[in-house]
Design an enzyme around this catalytic site. Structure first.
Site: not given
Ligand code: IVH
Length: 684
Positions: A129, A131, A133, A243, A331, A425, A428, A443, A448
């Protein structure tokens, strides 16, 4: 104008007694619903709009005089009602699942291989079927009357949007029973969406009214459906297609195709672009066909949904935590655009992972404006040789964050340098390291600020400790003021501290304190999930809670023992051991326990039971059990069941017709039992 319409009408008016009015109201209600169905569901009207409006007005007039006679399925209810102050929660009787994604043809093929293996069949019948949206909704019918409807929400509980759903013209307020009997209780699921034309029209109206336009039809549909004033929803011309089934009593069909037929018989709008496909090759063909046709459809679809047709096979395959094993979303390929990278910025996530993000010159991509794209990690940057100032191809697949596909090398300006993730980082300034076998830089500082906020947000989230009222703004405030530097600090907060925060009423502070207190008695899996251990999501958290019963026991388990647990592989096992090895984390767990957060799950059944620590697979035709009752039997005695054969399996119970599983079990030296032997083992 109004008068002009009403006067001639009133002239027709002859006083009716209650009984006559009742008969007339019923007749008009039925006739109008019939016309509605023909117009909005079958697309085959047989009266003019004017004639329909006349009938509707006649009904509304009578309803005004005899309000006690208004039918629950009266079309007059579709115009919307007075605004409500908010939506009530509505818990789904069975969870509204999501779907696993197949990003390409290979993943569809893999899905089919897995299904055929699990079912031990050569070829499977699928229904494919579009999909849609839009937004998933659930509709509940009691004795054929639409009684309640809700959004999907978090899958377990949604919002009660019954009044808004009633304004959808194609949604039947009463089911038809002329072809097929109506089950006394029926839940169905479907998608609410908006056509491109209605979307454009709505956005023009928004602009005229100096309101922000919607980014895409899905957002517009969501915004329209969640209006507190259902009269506004009524003006938005939302569509709905059904569905899937929720809980239905007194109804049985053999296949999804039969179910689609039942939906049509009852008068539900369905999407007519579905196809029965024998074998995965046909599925792929149909998927590609729809991908081509996608542009000419009047509404958005973002892929196809492929479902196993036989419902007994669906039952056998079962579900994971949040998605069925018998369905997959194929997809469509992402839409691509060309733009320029202005700069690259390292962003620190909840787990300390550093993700390089590109700031882009904004570009329109599949309905939304895109200004940032993920570059994933250093290897990806190196492989694609992405630099600041580059002109690049970006793409977006569904809801996923946009990504850079490739660099257009001949547009590269002079003097650019390869990009390197910084050694310190950005938040931090402590060391950034990349562990062996990991794609990401991390990190290392667990305190942090970038991690703390994210970790706490995750910890208090609905699917974790579920601390109501503890939103990201509050987390931000508390961390910035230094009131929280670790998860455990949540449990040392005082009502006064909360109430002293800007924009925090005393009542809210009190409610949050209550929610914090309540969170101490959550199920163990929520705490495990809340800790944010790498690769340990909701499902694995549940598996761990069931198996180990407490954090203490989890912390004492070694990698080999984790790996021997069904569904846990080496990566998850390593992540768990690493997590509990860390002194800071050990301290955290002790602190949480001292604050009263130490949920236990009763696993005595599992450890004391006759089948404790044993894993079974069932295959072939069984005389006394189906898959569910066999699983229940095993679990009640402390064992577990699995769908596939691996080294971790202790027994295969094989009935007549067993195939590849039997062969594989033989190869691995797994003990095979007949159904009779199994029954004897469990004392039946
Ligand atoms: S079946 C158990 N069929 O996609 C499976 N879902 O990503 C339940 N969706 O939550 C869904 N079109 O909102 C199914 N033809 C279709 C669909 C569909 C769109 C949505 C649905 C679901 C989401 C999963």
């Amino acid at each position: 104008m109004g008068r002009f319409f009403f006067i001639p009408h009133r002239l027709h008016f002859r006083p009716m007694d209650h009984q006559q009015a009742s008969a007339k109201i019923n007749e008009l209600t039925t006739a109008l619903n019939e016309h509605n169905h023909r117009y909005y569901v079958l697309d085959d009207p047989n009266i003019s709009d004017k004639a329909y409006d006349d009938l509707l007005r006649e009904l509304q007039d009578l309803e005004l005089q005899f309000p006690d006679l208004i039918q629950p399925d009266s079309p007059s209810q579709r115009v919307g009602s007075l605004p409500s102050s908010g939506f009530e929660p509505l818990t789904h009787s069975t969870p509204m699942l999501s779907l696993e994604n197949a990003m390409n043809t290979q993943e569809l093929l893999d899905f089919d291989i897995r299904i055929r293996k699990d079912l031990e069949l050569e070829q499977i019948e699928y229904v494919v079927e579009p999909k849609l949206d839009g937004l998933g909704v659930e509709l509940i019918y009691v004795d054929g009357i639409f009684t309640a409807g809700s959004t999907r929400g978090d899958g377990l509980t949604g919002e009660n949007i019954t009044q808004n759903l009633k304004t959808l013209k194609a949604l039947p307020l009463r089911l038809r029973d002329d072809v097929r009997a109506i089950p006394p209780y029926l839940e169905v699921r479907g998608e609410v969406f908006m056509s491109h034309q209605d979307f454009d029209r709505l956005n023009q109206k928004q602009l005229k009214a100096e309101k922000a336009p919607f980014a895409n039809p899905r957002n517009a549909a969501a915004g329209s459906l969640r209006q507190l004033d259902s009269r506004i929803t009524a003006t938005r011309n939302l569509q709905v297609n059904i569905y899937a089934a929720g809980q239905i009593t007194g109804f049985k069909v053999a296949t999804h195709m039969d179910f689609i037929q039942a939906l049509q018989d009852w008068g539900f709008p369905i999407n007519d672009r579905f196809e029965l496909c024998n074998g995965i090759a046909k599925v792929i063909q149909f998927h590609q066909q729809l991908e081509t046709d996608r542009e000419s459809l009047s509404y958005d679809i973002d892929g196809t949904v492929c479902k196993v047709n036989e419902l007994t096979y669906q039952d056998q395959l079962g579900i994971r935590s949040r998605s069925p094993r018998w369905a997959i979303a194929g997809k469509f390929k992402a839409r691509q655009e060309i733009t320029k990278i202005i700069s690259i910025e390292p962003s620190v996530g909840r787990t300390g992972a550093i993700t390089p993000v590109a700031n882009l010159e904004s570009v329109h991509l599949g309905g939304v404006m895109v200004a940032r794209a993920t570059l994933h990690n250093q290897d990806e940057i190196d492989r694609k040789d992405i630099r600041e100032g580059d002109t690049v191809v970006v793409q977006r697949a569904g809801d996923v964050i946009p990504e850079v596909v490739k660099v257009i090398q001949d547009k590269r300006p002079a003097g650019t340098q390869p990009y390197l993730i910084p050694t310190h980082c950005p938040v931090c300034d402590s060391h950034v390291v990349r562990l062996e076998g990991e794609a990401k830089h991390y990190c290392q500082n667990i305190s942090c600020p970038a991690q703390i906020k994210g970790r706490i947000e995750h910890f208090v989230a609905k699917r974790c400790l579920d601390i109501d009222g503890f939103g990201s703004k509050l987390v931000s405030q508390l961390v910035d003021m230094g009131l929280i530097t670790s998860i455990a600090d949540i449990y040392t907060l005082s009502a006064d501290q909360l109430a002293s925060l800007e924009r925090m009423a005393e009542k809210s502070a009190h409610n949050i304190m209550l929610a914090i207190e309540t969170s101490k008695s959550v199920d163990l899996w929520r705490l495990i999930h809340g800790l944010g251990i790498r690769n340990v999501g909701e499902h694995i958290s549940k598996v761990l809670a069931d198996k180990y019963g407490s954090l203490t026991l989890l912390a004492e388990t070694d990698a080999a023992a984790f790996e021997a647990t069904h569904e846990i592989g080496p990566i998850v096992a390593r992540g768990l051991v690493e997590f509990f090895k860390e002194a800071d984390n050990q301290e955290l767990i002790v602190r949480l326990r001292n604050e009263g957060l130490d949920p236990h799950k009763d696993i005595s059944a599992a450890t004391d039971g006759l089948l404790a620590d044993l894993t079974f697979v069932f295959t072939g035709k069984l005389e006394h059990f189906n898959r569910d009752s066999a699983r229940e039997m095993v679990e009640s005695l402390g064992g577990t069941t699995a769908g596939t054969i691996s080294k971790k399996i202790d027994y295969l119970v094989a009935g007549p017709g067993a195939g590849s599983k039997l062969v594989k079990a033989d190869k691995l030296g797994i003990t095979v039992l007949t159904e009779a032997e199994f029954r004897e083992m469990v004392g039946l």
